[in-house]
Design a protein around this motif. Structure first.
Motif, PDB file in Angstrom:
ATOM      1  N   ASP A 160       0.810  -1.208   0.000  1.00  0.00           N
ATOM      2  CA  ASP A 160       0.000   0.000   0.000  1.00  0.00           C
ATOM      3  C   ASP A 160       0.845   1.260   0.000  1.00  0.00           C
ATOM      4  OD1 ASP A 160      -2.421  -1.299  -0.153  1.00  0.00           O
ATOM      5  OD2 ASP A 160      -2.495  -1.653   1.990  1.00  0.00           O
ATOM      6  N   HIS A 209      -7.387   5.467   2.765  1.00  0.00           N
ATOM      7  CA  HIS A 209      -6.021   5.072   3.113  1.00  0.00           C
ATOM      8  C   HIS A 209      -5.942   3.613   3.534  1.00  0.00           C
ATOM      9  CE1 HIS A 209      -2.488   4.724   5.764  1.00  0.00           C
ATOM     10  NE2 HIS A 209      -1.937   5.436   4.817  1.00  0.00           N
ATOM     11  N   ASP A 210      -6.905   3.192   4.353  1.00  0.00           N
ATOM     12  CA  ASP A 210      -6.803   1.840   4.908  1.00  0.00           C
ATOM     13  C   ASP A 210      -7.420   0.776   4.022  1.00  0.00           C
ATOM     14  OD1 ASP A 210      -5.633   2.958   7.080  1.00  0.00           O
ATOM     15  OD2 ASP A 210      -7.498   3.153   8.195  1.00  0.00           O
ATOM     16  N   GLN A 252     -11.474   9.717   4.156  1.00  0.00           N
ATOM     17  CA  GLN A 252     -10.006   9.728   4.013  1.00  0.00           C
ATOM     18  C   GLN A 252      -9.413   8.496   4.668  1.00  0.00           C
ATOM     19  OE1 GLN A 252      -8.460  11.419   2.002  1.00  0.00           O
ATOM     20  NE2 GLN A 252     -10.045  12.929   1.579  1.00  0.00           N
ATOM     21  N   GLU A 254       0.905   4.160  -2.795  1.00  0.00           N
ATOM     22  CA  GLU A 254       0.623   5.518  -2.330  1.00  0.00           C
ATOM     23  C   GLU A 254       1.709   6.467  -2.834  1.00  0.00           C
ATOM     24  OE1 GLU A 254      -0.322   5.804   1.948  1.00  0.00           O
ATOM     25  OE2 GLU A 254       1.125   7.443   1.911  1.00  0.00           O
ATOM     26  N   TRP A 314      -7.823   2.396  -1.358  1.00  0.00           N
ATOM     27  CA  TRP A 314      -6.614   2.372  -2.189  1.00  0.00           C
ATOM     28  C   TRP A 314      -5.955   1.002  -2.125  1.00  0.00           C
ATOM     29  CZ3 TRP A 314      -6.904   5.425  -5.845  1.00  0.00           C
ATOM     30  CH2 TRP A 314      -7.175   6.798  -5.724  1.00  0.00           C
ATOM     31  N   SER A 315      -6.013   0.382  -0.975  1.00  0.00           N
ATOM     32  CA  SER A 315      -5.436  -0.954  -0.879  1.00  0.00           C
ATOM     33  C   SER A 315      -6.137  -1.915  -1.823  1.00  0.00           C
ATOM     34  CB  SER A 315      -5.558  -1.487   0.544  1.00  0.00           C
ATOM     35  OG  SER A 315      -4.816  -0.681   1.417  1.00  0.00           O
TER      36      SER A 315
END
Lengths: 1231, 277
Positions: free
Chosen positions: A461, B226-227, B222, A465, B230-231
């Motif tokens: 991740d 993030h957690d 958000q 990112e 996107w993963s």
């Protein structure tokens, strides 16, 4: 060397003989004895001839090309590699520049100087200047580097200073790579010294000759000339033309006046005099008229001499005696598009009548000469030209000078253009995505520990990112990779402790690299998925245009000339910077290992085999696929090799070579011990032997292009260079015989090798120094086998993709058309490949033996697609077979294991003994069954493969071929599956059984009982029951109202309560939305509710009963609850809470206390079998231990006695009791 | 249900220093009748949580404990703990936890373990002190943002929406792998559903669907990005997030990058056609 040229010019020696002499040291029988004699005396100089010739031509042309686009340069764009960037202060006087190829020894005064100059650390010297020509001994007056030489006036003054000096004088070359410093030069005689350079916009020449494209106007192009005189009637379309008298004359006059005016001013203010004016020679004015002279064939001077030299030069090119074919073509096109000859003294311009064919007089005395020479050479190089892309051909065919000098060549070019299909498309791959998660390689089983697994999860991740942030921001001005991302990357790398995690991360990194960067353009901005949306809005027709536009916007303004240094364009920059920022030794090592492995794997990938029916339209379809696959593999290899080179040589790379010989020697001694990261020499030799140079060499070149300065000096790599030089020499384009390499294959190799020889870190003399040893080397090829080299695997698209710098030719021609000097950019485009899909898996290696040979032989005469199909089917079926065995045989065994384990647990009691021991027992019983896997696997492959082959091959495949193909597929699939199974089946069974054992044992644990057996909804259920969350929330509201605080008007209606419990019943019957935690909370809340009911704590809405529910209502509700607990809850209900001190304590607050409901409840619990009598007794007993008010304790004791006094009776009697109890309860309450 | 940032801010404005109780929620419903209770509760709860996270709560626990003890000393039946929590602007359940911890610390030699505390909060009957048990219970049932009951409700809501979503997928004949199947295969990050064959929603390709039974506000979105989101993108490509209780419109800005937001099951679904040609 001049002597050789002279003897050629004097026709003592024929060109053919001379070229033979240069190319091969041994004399050929074809040679005339006289010629041989003439040449043999010059033998020691043989290998210096070509560098001499090239330097000679560059130098001769220096007066013509000053304003042209960057001259062929070794490293014009590499700032790091150019400490001696031209325009800076001259360093070391004359030594500051060297020739294109410094002569080795004894050839000239300048030559003696060059090597020492190199060692002096200036080797990275002025790129283009170096290429353009060396410095000669003449002209002390211009013996300073820097700008002065770049001014044509300087040369003129040299002429005036020493008119009789030999024309072999090497003038200092102009730095043409920098237009800011070297603006276009006018043709007028030099004006007063110190004129300030300036640029101006000039009228654009428009030619009617350009019939194939529309005339353009370029308003902002750098200075160019007026309308060519051959087209005087064409109106001046530039803004400068408006308002001025027609024609150029008046404009010229006006400019001349301006120029004079300005020089006057400058003379009056010496402070503005530029540094170069100190040098003495009067400098020319920049601002003179800059018209491109029209070239006229009739005005060519010494035609014969030019023809001869053009022939020698062309022959050298054809024989690959020049290091870089495209560099020479670029040079020739520069001559073709030369704007105007720098005027020298009149005497210079006139060929001296006494020696018309000697070298005494300048070769190019006018633009006419240049164009004539260029056209001559182009005629010889027509074959190469005809393979260029359509755009270049069009520009060439439209070139008016070319038409003028050789209508025949123009005709051929036009024909080539019209026949060419090689439009290099700019199609981009669909936007790349992240590397997908693959359970086979990425799940927990592939990691040493949970921690490693979770660390890697986080790293993946973080990596993306960082990548996303880079995409968003890397084009922002002032954004810095290291500052923005460096610490985050290092923190992430720091977590990669285990070696296994490194390899996982490297795999991710490498996959992502391949996914994003296979295209050299590296379309940075669109990677994360912007493209699809835009494209979906446009039709397919506009798509191409959009792509081209996007491409043009994304592409850098200039690619850095025909020999750009290695760069990391687009997304590649991210990966490079990532490696640099990570600065992790472990990461680099793992990355090198992984890259090496992948390179080996791809390099040895079986690619298309020769196909007899090549001309068929049918096989054409296949060939496109073959080419595509080849291109894909080649581009991947190049990318991987580039990064391997980058990482492998990273620790040694520096901007400068070692400053002293001693230091260099000690470094060499050290480095020669270090084994190479990848044995590229062996791979190269293998590639040559297997005739796969067209695959191996391009990636090897990428690898070597990132080598440091020492590498080419190391024995190991030196030998590689020697082989490459030999190969380069052998790739004579004109040779086209059976078994030769295909033309475009050769062209690709020539282009990449030529580029490599110009890389800053490759010694410039290497090409000529090694030349002597070449004849000794013979590459031992397996002649019988026609490898990849003999197949047309390379097309123009791939050529331009691999060598975008070839596009500089087009750019140069286009700049002639547009009137720009080529610095305006916009013509250089990066070409991206269309190949995007993932690489196919490596086909299985067949075992040795006759069968394998027969299979090979079978494929030999079949279309390659057949082989691919069979191999593909075998690979997939083999893999599916393993999966099938896992899902059937292994799954059965696991089920057996589970039942065996259950038995074991029953016989041995709950804990069943040591799990490890249990596992051993089970495995010893079950693993022998694994042997069945092979039989079943064979059956599976036998059953599945033929159908798949049949479906994939053409219908018309002959029956015999089909059945052979099927059989081979079955064999290969079986082999693959059985090899895997026999090696792994036991371990697999073991692993699965182990997992099952731990699962079963866990299921035996305390939670299992709690889970119990769960029922689903009834079949008719339509799942319309209220949602559990809603119910919990509602009950919570009731509870909060009950425990307060509450507003006076708040309360619950009895109807609502009843409704609520009704809903609870529905929800518990429909299990669709119910999850165990929710049910547990519902159970607990229902118990709390019951306690509140018992204690009469529920505030009831409305006036009738302000203090609480009626007893009857409460009892009804309790009944509902009891039945829910008994029939509907599937989780244990914490009924003991009913007797917890807290809930019983609720009664203490009510006055008068009413115990009847509690007693009722307790009895019902017992009656319904929800709680045992003893259980209740225990709870009541422990209640007495708590601290209570005295009266409450007494009442509690009474209740206890009453409950205990109940006889254990069956149901009918209990009902009778109930009545009594009510009475007693009332009594109790009243007491 | 999709609110603009301005609309959202208007609601959030009403929530400043409002205790997270039943009464507050009722007033909020009266103030914004057009919003569903679930949406309001979700916003309330999240706003309150982020308020707690951002405000510096220097609660001196011993002071609270002594005030509590004084309070119950005067009247054990009064809602002492709940009022104390409201007074210092702290969630009742959290206040209950603090006091309970402190209380147990003073009464036992070893500090109580977290699991003991949690178990006592779930079932206050286990609390040795009867008065404290009642006080804690009162705090828990009156808190609409924190506490074991609220957690359970949230969990149940999440589960219910996953079930709903699964039904919708089945109804649409979209084959998928659910979280449990993915976990069994060893996936390290698991969205609620991975589509076995990707589909296009409003022109965007999606590979996975995540169900969120909450309102998508800035802060939680958000964190989810993030957690989770996107993963998921990093592993499976672009996907769809359904915020069943709505979201702030402006947050749906990553569509092009592969994260699509919806407040309901999409209607515009294009599936891969298996053309015969």
């Amino acid at each position: 060397m001049a002597a050789v040229l002279e003897s050629l010019l004097r026709e003592e020696v024929s060109v053919a003989a001379a070229v033979r002499w240069i190319a091969r040291s041994a004399q050929s029988s074809e040679d005339d004895p006289g010629e041989a004699a003439a040449l043999s005396s010059l033998r020691p100089l043989r290998k210096e001839f070509v560098p001499f010739l090239l330097n000679f031509l560059r130098e001769q042309s220096s007066r013509v090309l000053p304003q042209g686009p960057p001259t062929p340069a070794k490293a014009p764009g590499s700032s790091a590699a150019l400490p001696g960037r031209p325009g800076g202060p001259p360093r070391g006087g004359r030594g500051a520049r060297s020739q294109l190829f410094p002569p080795t020894e004894s050839s000239s005064a300048a030559a003696a100087e060059a090597p020492s100059a190199r060692r002096g650390g200036r080797r990275r010297g002025p790129g283009p200047g170096r290429e353009r020509g060396g410095r000669g001994p003449g002209g002390l007056e211009e013996g300073v580097g820097g700008e002065s030489q770049l001014w044509p006036g300087g040369r003129r003054s040299r002429g005036s200073g020493s008119p009789g000096s030999p024309s072999l004088v090497r003038s200092d070359p102009p730095n043409l790579s920098n237009l800011e410093e070297f603006p276009p030069v006018g043709s007028v005689p030099p004006g007063p010294a110190g004129t300030k350079p300036s640029r101006r916009i000039n009228p654009t020449p428009v030619s009617e000759e350009r019939s194939l494209s529309k005339p353009k106007t370029c308003f902002t192009s750098p200075p160019i000339n007026c309308v060519p005189s051959s087209q005087p009637s064409v109106p001046d379309t530039s803004p400068w033309g408006h308002g001025l008298p027609p024609g150029c004359r008046s404009l010229q006059e006006e400019r001349e006046m301006l120029r004079k005016e300005r020089s006057k001013q400058l003379q009056q203010s010496p402070s503005t005099t530029c540094a170069t004016s100190e040098l003495g020679p009067p400098l020319p004015s920049w601002t003179g008229n800059l018209t491109a002279e029209s070239a006229d064939p009739a005005r060519v001077s010494s035609r014969q001499r030019l023809e001869l030299i053009a022939l020698v030069y062309s022959s050298c090119i054809a024989e690959n005696l020049v290091p870089n074919l495209f560099l020479e073509l670029f040079f020739v096109l520069q001559l073709l598009t030369a704007r105007r000859m720098v005027a020298t003294k009149d005497g210079d311009l006139e060929p001296s009548p006494g020696a018309p064919d000697s070298l005494e007089s300048p070769l190019f005395q006018s633009v006419h000469d240049c164009v004539f020479f260029a056209v001559q050479v182009l005629e010889h190089q027509f074959q190469v030209l005809s393979y260029l892309d359509k755009g270049t051909l069009k520009l060439l065919a439209e070139n008016e000078r070319l038409l003028c000098f050789s209508p025949a060549l123009q005709g051929r070019l036009r024909a080539a253009y019209e026949g060419s299909v090689a439009k290099v498309s700019l199609a981009m791959p669909p936007s790349a995505q992240a590397v997908s998660f693959q359970p086979e390689t990425d799940n927990r089983a592939n990691f040493s520990s949970d921690r490693a697994f979770h660390t890697f999860k986080k790293q993946r991740d973080v990596f993306f990112e960082v990548l996303r942030e880079w995409e968003d921001r890397h084009e922002e001005p002032g954004w810095d990779f290291e500052k923005g991302l460096g610490s985050r990357i290092r923190a992430m790398m720091g977590q990669l402790s285990a070696a296994c995690s490194h390899s996982h991360f490297v795999r991710l990194f490498q996959k992502q690299l391949l996914q994003m960067c296979q295209s050299p353009g590296g379309t940075g901005g669109t990677v994360l998925g912007e493209a699809p949306d835009v494209l979906s809005m446009l039709g397919a027709d506009k798509l191409g245009r959009l792509r081209r536009l996007q491409e043009r916007l994304v592409a850098p303004q200039s690619s850095g000339g025909p020999c750009p240094p290695p760069t990391f364009p687009g997304c590649q920059g991210f990966f490079r910077d990532f490696i640099l920022s990570a600065s992790s030794f472990q990461f680099n090592q793992h990355l090198m290992d992984s890259l090496s492995l992948k390179i080996r794997e791809l390099n040895s990938l079986a690619l298309p085999q020769p196909e007899p029916s090549d001309e068929d339209g049918e096989s054409d379809v296949d060939w496109q696929g073959e080419r595509r696959q080849f291109a894909m593999v080649l581009l991947s290899l190049r990318l991987l090799a580039k990064f391997l080179g980058f990482v492998a040589f990273l620790p040694y790379r520096g901007p400068e070579p070692p400053p002293t010989r001693e230091l260099q020697d000690s470094i060499l001694a050290l480095r020669s011990q270090v084994p190479p990261a990848l044995d590229v020499r062996a791979l190269l030799q293998q590639g040559l032997r297997a005739r796969r140079a067209v695959l191996t060499v391009p990636w090897l070149v990428e690898f070597l292009s990132l080598a440091d300065h020492i590498v080419p000096l190391l024995d190991y790599y030196r030998s590689i260079f020697t082989v490459l030089l030999h190969l380069h020499r052998s790739l004579v384009l004109s040779k086209e015989s059976e078994g030769e390499m295909c033309f475009l294959n050769k062209l690709l190799l020539l282009a990449v090798l030529g580029w490599l020889f110009q890389i800053p870190t490759v010694p410039e003399d290497l090409f000529f120094l090694e030349e002597g040893q070449l004849d000794a080397l013979e590459v031992d090829t397996v002649a019988s086998e026609l490898g990849l080299d003999g197949m047309p695997v390379v097309d123009q698209h791939l050529l331009y993709t691999c060598c975008p710098y070839i596009g500089e030719l087009r750019k140069l021609l286009a700049s002639w058309v547009s009137g720009s000097s080529g610095r305006s950019g916009g013509f250089v485009r990066k070409i991206t490949p269309t190949t995007t899909t993932g690489l196919g898996a490596q086909p299985p290696r067949t075992s040795q033996g006759l069968q394998a040979q027969l299979a090979q032989a079978f494929f030999h005469n079949q279309p390659p697609s057949l082989r691919r199909t069979v191999e593909f089917v075998a690979e997939r079926i083999g893999s599916n077979c393993v999966k099938h065995i896992k899902a059937t045989l292994v799954a059965d065994l696991v089920r057996q294991a589970e039942s065996l384990l259950q038995e074991q647990l029953v016989t041995q009691g709950q804990d069943g003994g040591d799990p490890a021991q249990l596992l051993e027992i089970l495995c010893s019983q079950l693993c022998p069954h694994g042997a069945q896997a092979l039989t079943q696997g064979r059956e599976f492959c036998q059953k599945k493969s033929p159908g798949a082959v049949r479906a994939l091959l053409p219908e018309e495949t002959p029956a015999a071929v089909l059945s052979s193909a099927e059989n081979i597929a079955v064999g290969l699939a079986t082999e693959k599956a059985c090899t895997w199974l026999s090696a792994n089946i036991t371990a697999l069974i073991r692993r699965e059984v182990k997992a099952a054992v731990s699962r079963t044992l866990r299921a035996q644990g305390p939670e299992a009982a709690a889970r119990g057996e769960r029922r689903g909804c009834s079949r008719a259920c339509e799942h319309h029951a209220p949602l559990p969350s809603h119910l919990i929330s509602e009950i919570k509201d009731v509870l909060s109202l009950a425990v307060g605080p509450r507003d006076p008007e708040e309360g619950v209606s009895p109807d609502h309560l009843e409704q609520l419990l009704g809903q609870l019943g529905q929800t518990l019957q429909c299990r669709q939305f119910l999850c165990p935690p929710a049910e547990q909370h519902l159970a607990k809340c229902s118990v709390d509710l019951a306690s509140l009911l018992v204690a009469d704590h529920i505030p009831v809405l409305g006036p009738p009963s302000p203090r609480g529910l009626e007893r009857g209502q409460a009892r009804r509700l309790l009944h509902v609850l009891l039945s829910l607990w008994k029939d509907d809850f599937q989780v244990p209900v914490p009924l003991q809470l009913l007797l917890s001190p807290r809930n019983v304590g609720l009664l203490a607050d009510t006055r008068p206390r009413e115990w009847d409901l509690l007693l009722f409840l307790l009895r019902e619990l017992v009656e319904k079998g929800l709680m045992g009598r003893t259980e209740i007794e225990d709870c009541l007993g422990s209640l007495r231990d708590a601290q209570w008010p005295k009266d409450f304790s007494e009442e509690l004791a009474t209740l206890f006695h009453l409950f205990l006094a109940e006889p254990h009776r069956p149901e009918p009697q209990l009902r009778a009791c109930e009545l009594v109890q009510t009475n007693r309860g009332t009594v109790l309450a009243q007491s | 249900m999709i609110l603009t940032k301005a609309q959202y801010d208007e609601i959030a404005q009403c929530l400043v220093s409002v205790p997270p109780t039943r009464q507050s929620l009722r007033k909020l419903k009266q103030r914004f009748p057009s919003q569903s209770q679930a949406t309001l509760l979700s916003i309330f709860s999240q706003e309150y949580q982020s308020m707690l996270a951002f405000s510096c709560h220097c609660i001196t626990t011993w002071l609270c404990l002594s005030r509590y003890l004084n309070g119950v000393g005067r009247n054990g039946a009064a809602p002492v703990l709940l009022e104390l929590a409201n007074e210092v602007d702290y969630a009742p359940s959290l206040m209950a936890r603090i006091i309970l911890e402190r209380f147990l610390q003073e009464h036992e030699e070893t500090p109580p373990s977290k699991s003991v505390i949690n178990s006592m909060l779930r079932d206050p009957s286990q609390i040795p002190d009867g008065v404290l048990a009642n006080q804690v219970y009162q705090c828990i049932v009156n808190d609409c943002c924190y506490g074991p009951l609220v957690d359970c409700i949230k969990h149940a809501i999440g589960h219910e929406h996953e079930v709903l979503l699964r039904d919708m997928l089945l109804e649409k004949n979209l084959s998928f792998l659910d979280e449990d199947q993915l976990r069994a295969k060893g996936y390290d990050k698991t969205p609620d559903f991975i589509l076995q064959v990707p589909v296009a929603v409003e022109g965007h390709i999606i590979h996975w669907i995540e169900s969120k039974a909450s309102f998508g506000d800035e802060c939680s979105h958000q964190a989810y990005l993030h957690d989770q989101f996107w993963s998921y993108w990093n592993r499976f490509g672009p996907g769809l997030v359904i915020y069943w209780y709505g979201f702030i419109q402006e947050l749906d800005c990553n569509r092009e990058r592969g994260i699509l937001l919806k407040a309901c099951f999409p209607t515009d679904i294009v599936t891969l056609c298996h053309s015969v040609a």
